[in-house]
Design a protein around this motif. Sequence first.
Motif, PDB file in Angstrom:
ATOM      1  N   ARG A  61       0.859  -1.188   0.000  1.00  0.00           N
ATOM      2  CA  ARG A  61       0.000   0.000   0.000  1.00  0.00           C
ATOM      3  C   ARG A  61       0.895   1.238   0.000  1.00  0.00           C
ATOM      4  NH1 ARG A  61      -5.143   0.051   0.265  1.00  0.00           N
ATOM      5  NH2 ARG A  61      -5.237  -2.041   1.203  1.00  0.00           N
ATOM      6  N   ILE A  62       0.595   2.167  -0.890  1.00  0.00           N
ATOM      7  CA  ILE A  62       1.466   3.312  -1.147  1.00  0.00           C
ATOM      8  C   ILE A  62       0.725   4.602  -0.826  1.00  0.00           C
ATOM      9  CG2 ILE A  62       2.924   4.447  -2.870  1.00  0.00           C
ATOM     10  CD1 ILE A  62       2.388   1.824  -4.608  1.00  0.00           C
ATOM     11  N   ARG A  63       1.340   5.451  -0.023  1.00  0.00           N
ATOM     12  CA  ARG A  63       0.774   6.778   0.220  1.00  0.00           C
ATOM     13  C   ARG A  63       1.816   7.847  -0.103  1.00  0.00           C
ATOM     14  NH1 ARG A  63      -4.198   6.865   2.061  1.00  0.00           N
ATOM     15  NH2 ARG A  63      -5.023   5.045   3.183  1.00  0.00           N
ATOM     16  N   ASN A  64       1.351   8.911  -0.723  1.00  0.00           N
ATOM     17  CA  ASN A  64       2.190  10.068  -0.999  1.00  0.00           C
ATOM     18  C   ASN A  64       2.402  10.870   0.280  1.00  0.00           C
ATOM     19  OD1 ASN A  64       2.425   9.646  -3.868  1.00  0.00           O
ATOM     20  ND2 ASN A  64       0.289  10.302  -4.042  1.00  0.00           N
ATOM     21  N   PRO A  65       3.333  11.821   0.286  1.00  0.00           N
ATOM     22  CA  PRO A  65       3.586  12.607   1.508  1.00  0.00           C
ATOM     23  C   PRO A  65       2.401  13.445   1.975  1.00  0.00           C
ATOM     24  CG  PRO A  65       5.433  12.790   0.008  1.00  0.00           C
ATOM     25  CD  PRO A  65       4.335  12.104  -0.750  1.00  0.00           C
ATOM     26  N   ASP A  66       1.416  13.659   1.097  1.00  0.00           N
ATOM     27  CA  ASP A  66       0.219  14.380   1.532  1.00  0.00           C
ATOM     28  C   ASP A  66      -0.864  13.438   2.048  1.00  0.00           C
ATOM     29  OD1 ASP A  66      -0.671  13.198  -0.798  1.00  0.00           O
ATOM     30  OD2 ASP A  66      -1.204  15.076  -1.809  1.00  0.00           O
ATOM     31  N   GLY A  67      -0.565  12.151   2.129  1.00  0.00           N
ATOM     32  CA  GLY A  67      -1.507  11.160   2.634  1.00  0.00           C
ATOM     33  C   GLY A  67      -2.361  10.504   1.578  1.00  0.00           C
ATOM     34  N   SER A  68      -2.375  11.030   0.357  1.00  0.00           N
ATOM     35  CA  SER A  68      -3.188  10.438  -0.706  1.00  0.00           C
ATOM     36  C   SER A  68      -2.598   9.094  -1.127  1.00  0.00           C
ATOM     37  CB  SER A  68      -3.258  11.378  -1.908  1.00  0.00           C
ATOM     38  OG  SER A  68      -1.969  11.627  -2.441  1.00  0.00           O
ATOM     39  N   ILE A  98      -2.940  -1.703  -5.508  1.00  0.00           N
ATOM     40  CA  ILE A  98      -4.319  -1.420  -5.895  1.00  0.00           C
ATOM     41  C   ILE A  98      -4.456  -1.299  -7.410  1.00  0.00           C
ATOM     42  CG2 ILE A  98      -4.908  -0.322  -3.706  1.00  0.00           C
ATOM     43  CD1 ILE A  98      -4.649   2.387  -5.123  1.00  0.00           C
ATOM     44  N   ALA A  99      -3.326  -1.116  -8.115  1.00  0.00           N
ATOM     45  CA  ALA A  99      -3.368  -0.982  -9.567  1.00  0.00           C
ATOM     46  C   ALA A  99      -3.095  -2.290 -10.292  1.00  0.00           C
ATOM     47  CB  ALA A  99      -2.360   0.068 -10.033  1.00  0.00           C
ATOM     48  N   GLY A 100      -2.714  -3.358  -9.563  1.00  0.00           N
ATOM     49  CA  GLY A 100      -2.460  -4.636 -10.211  1.00  0.00           C
ATOM     50  C   GLY A 100      -1.257  -5.351  -9.629  1.00  0.00           C
ATOM     51  N   ASP A 101      -0.920  -6.485 -10.241  1.00  0.00           N
ATOM     52  CA  ASP A 101       0.175  -7.336  -9.790  1.00  0.00           C
ATOM     53  C   ASP A 101       1.462  -7.003 -10.537  1.00  0.00           C
ATOM     54  OD1 ASP A 101      -1.589  -8.568  -8.126  1.00  0.00           O
ATOM     55  OD2 ASP A 101      -1.728 -10.442  -9.269  1.00  0.00           O
ATOM     56  N   LEU A 102       2.573  -6.936  -9.773  1.00  0.00           N
ATOM     57  CA  LEU A 102       3.858  -6.560 -10.338  1.00  0.00           C
ATOM     58  C   LEU A 102       4.886  -7.652 -10.019  1.00  0.00           C
ATOM     59  CD1 LEU A 102       3.872  -2.822  -9.180  1.00  0.00           C
ATOM     60  CD2 LEU A 102       3.055  -3.748 -11.355  1.00  0.00           C
ATOM     61  N   PRO A 103       5.227  -8.519 -10.983  1.00  0.00           N
ATOM     62  CA  PRO A 103       6.265  -9.528 -10.763  1.00  0.00           C
ATOM     63  C   PRO A 103       7.647  -8.868 -10.767  1.00  0.00           C
ATOM     64  CG  PRO A 103       4.812 -10.104 -12.606  1.00  0.00           C
ATOM     65  CD  PRO A 103       4.581  -8.664 -12.292  1.00  0.00           C
ATOM     66  N   VAL A 104       8.492  -9.296  -9.837  1.00  0.00           N
ATOM     67  CA  VAL A 104       9.850  -8.747  -9.718  1.00  0.00           C
ATOM     68  C   VAL A 104      10.838  -9.904  -9.636  1.00  0.00           C
ATOM     69  CG1 VAL A 104      11.345  -7.173  -8.437  1.00  0.00           C
ATOM     70  CG2 VAL A 104       8.859  -6.828  -8.390  1.00  0.00           C
ATOM     71  N   ASP A 146       2.674  20.579 -25.372  1.00  0.00           N
ATOM     72  CA  ASP A 146       2.469  19.376 -26.180  1.00  0.00           C
ATOM     73  C   ASP A 146       3.007  18.101 -25.513  1.00  0.00           C
ATOM     74  OD1 ASP A 146       1.712  17.840 -28.431  1.00  0.00           O
ATOM     75  OD2 ASP A 146       3.713  18.064 -29.309  1.00  0.00           O
ATOM     76  N   PRO A 147       2.568  17.798 -24.277  1.00  0.00           N
ATOM     77  CA  PRO A 147       3.029  16.550 -23.657  1.00  0.00           C
ATOM     78  C   PRO A 147       2.272  15.346 -24.202  1.00  0.00           C
ATOM     79  CG  PRO A 147       1.430  17.595 -22.232  1.00  0.00           C
ATOM     80  CD  PRO A 147       1.649  18.546 -23.396  1.00  0.00           C
ATOM     81  N   ALA A 148       2.816  14.165 -23.967  1.00  0.00           N
ATOM     82  CA  ALA A 148       2.120  12.900 -24.180  1.00  0.00           C
ATOM     83  C   ALA A 148       1.740  12.339 -22.817  1.00  0.00           C
ATOM     84  CB  ALA A 148       3.009  11.917 -24.930  1.00  0.00           C
ATOM     85  N   ALA A 149       0.699  11.527 -22.779  1.00  0.00           N
ATOM     86  CA  ALA A 149       0.227  10.986 -21.502  1.00  0.00           C
ATOM     87  C   ALA A 149       0.018   9.487 -21.592  1.00  0.00           C
ATOM     88  CB  ALA A 149      -1.082  11.665 -21.088  1.00  0.00           C
ATOM     89  N   CYS A 150       0.185   8.829 -20.457  1.00  0.00           N
ATOM     90  CA  CYS A 150      -0.164   7.419 -20.316  1.00  0.00           C
ATOM     91  C   CYS A 150      -0.312   7.120 -18.834  1.00  0.00           C
ATOM     92  CB  CYS A 150       0.885   6.501 -20.953  1.00  0.00           C
ATOM     93  SG  CYS A 150       2.472   6.436 -20.091  1.00  0.00           S
ATOM     94  N   SER A 151      -0.823   5.950 -18.531  1.00  0.00           N
ATOM     95  CA  SER A 151      -0.896   5.502 -17.135  1.00  0.00           C
ATOM     96  C   SER A 151       0.019   4.309 -16.945  1.00  0.00           C
ATOM     97  CB  SER A 151      -2.326   5.107 -16.765  1.00  0.00           C
ATOM     98  OG  SER A 151      -2.351   4.502 -15.473  1.00  0.00           O
ATOM     99  N   MET A 152       0.788   4.349 -15.839  1.00  0.00           N
ATOM    100  CA  MET A 152       1.575   3.194 -15.415  1.00  0.00           C
ATOM    101  C   MET A 152       1.043   2.719 -14.047  1.00  0.00           C
ATOM    102  SD  MET A 152       3.631   2.400 -17.806  1.00  0.00           S
ATOM    103  CE  MET A 152       4.112   1.001 -16.786  1.00  0.00           C
ATOM    104  N   GLY A 153      -0.294   2.723 -13.934  1.00  0.00           N
ATOM    105  CA  GLY A 153      -0.925   2.464 -12.649  1.00  0.00           C
ATOM    106  C   GLY A 153      -1.221   3.761 -11.933  1.00  0.00           C
ATOM    107  N   ASN A 154      -0.620   4.846 -12.395  1.00  0.00           N
ATOM    108  CA  ASN A 154      -0.892   6.210 -11.957  1.00  0.00           C
ATOM    109  C   ASN A 154      -0.710   7.124 -13.170  1.00  0.00           C
ATOM    110  OD1 ASN A 154       1.878   5.939 -12.111  1.00  0.00           O
ATOM    111  ND2 ASN A 154       2.273   6.412  -9.989  1.00  0.00           N
ATOM    112  N   PRO A 155      -1.326   8.296 -13.194  1.00  0.00           N
ATOM    113  CA  PRO A 155      -1.313   9.138 -14.391  1.00  0.00           C
ATOM    114  C   PRO A 155      -0.005   9.884 -14.589  1.00  0.00           C
ATOM    115  CG  PRO A 155      -2.646  10.141 -12.663  1.00  0.00           C
ATOM    116  CD  PRO A 155      -2.217   8.809 -12.139  1.00  0.00           C
ATOM    117  N   HIS A 156       0.471   9.908 -15.840  1.00  0.00           N
ATOM    118  CA  HIS A 156       1.715  10.599 -16.178  1.00  0.00           C
ATOM    119  C   HIS A 156       1.527  11.443 -17.428  1.00  0.00           C
ATOM    120  CE1 HIS A 156       4.609   8.612 -13.439  1.00  0.00           C
ATOM    121  NE2 HIS A 156       3.757   7.609 -13.515  1.00  0.00           N
TER     122      HIS A 156
END
Length: 275
Positions: A61-68, A98-104, A146-156
Amino acid sequence: MTPFRKMHGLGNDFVVLDARRAELPITPARAAAIADRRRGIGCDQFIVMEPGRDGADVFMRIRNPDGSEAGACGNATRCIASLVAAETGKDRVLVRTIAGDLPVERLPGGLWRADMGPARLGWQEVPLAQKMDTLHLPLSRGVVADPAACSMGNPHATFFVRDLDALPIAELGPSLEHDALFPERANIGFVQVLDPGHLRLIVWERGAGLTLACGSGACAALVNAARRGLTGRRATVSLPGGDLVIEWREDGHVLMTGPVATAFTGTLDLEAYAA
């Protein structure tokens, strides 16, 4: 007192707590207080390890420094996998978020390779506020556009620039993160293409600000650069804290390779931080 670890991947640092055996009283406010660099321990992301179920070795579980709450953190994924591997002797660990499974998997030389899942390219998947081409967003601030966007489990969103050092990123980042185009806010990457196999990246992270490294941001940078024909599907991404190797496989999955480190361990009094 509750044990914790302070870990990092290329300087992208985390406070890690283990709640696999007993639930911990962590609230967004308490996580934010512990993440504070002056009144708490300080970190870019606050991580809680929870029990893994249905085939996963651990839930992160991941939280940002603002608690989100965040859905993905590539550098933390490698750190958490290394802890589980040290406990179990496994060379392959499945980290669930929460965004899915990540094999390492463990690689020689102290490196870890995480499968960050498929890059999500649809406007609803990022998500964006309205239907549009994610390869070219109608977004600009001063010298960047003129940025490009995608999601890697979070928006970029990724801006491509000629001179990274000339940008006032600390001024641009907050406004772009909160632009109305991003209903869930966004991580904002600024990329200089050094050559087709080498990118230089600085990320303004959603809820965290400037960090020394952002694993999911590096993945997004490579994906968006490849979509624009600026690179191939594999490149070294140099961040302020060091280098990651990113590969966008033909099946759409993005692989990230890099190191992990433990800075120190300690204990904290959770009740000392307002819930």
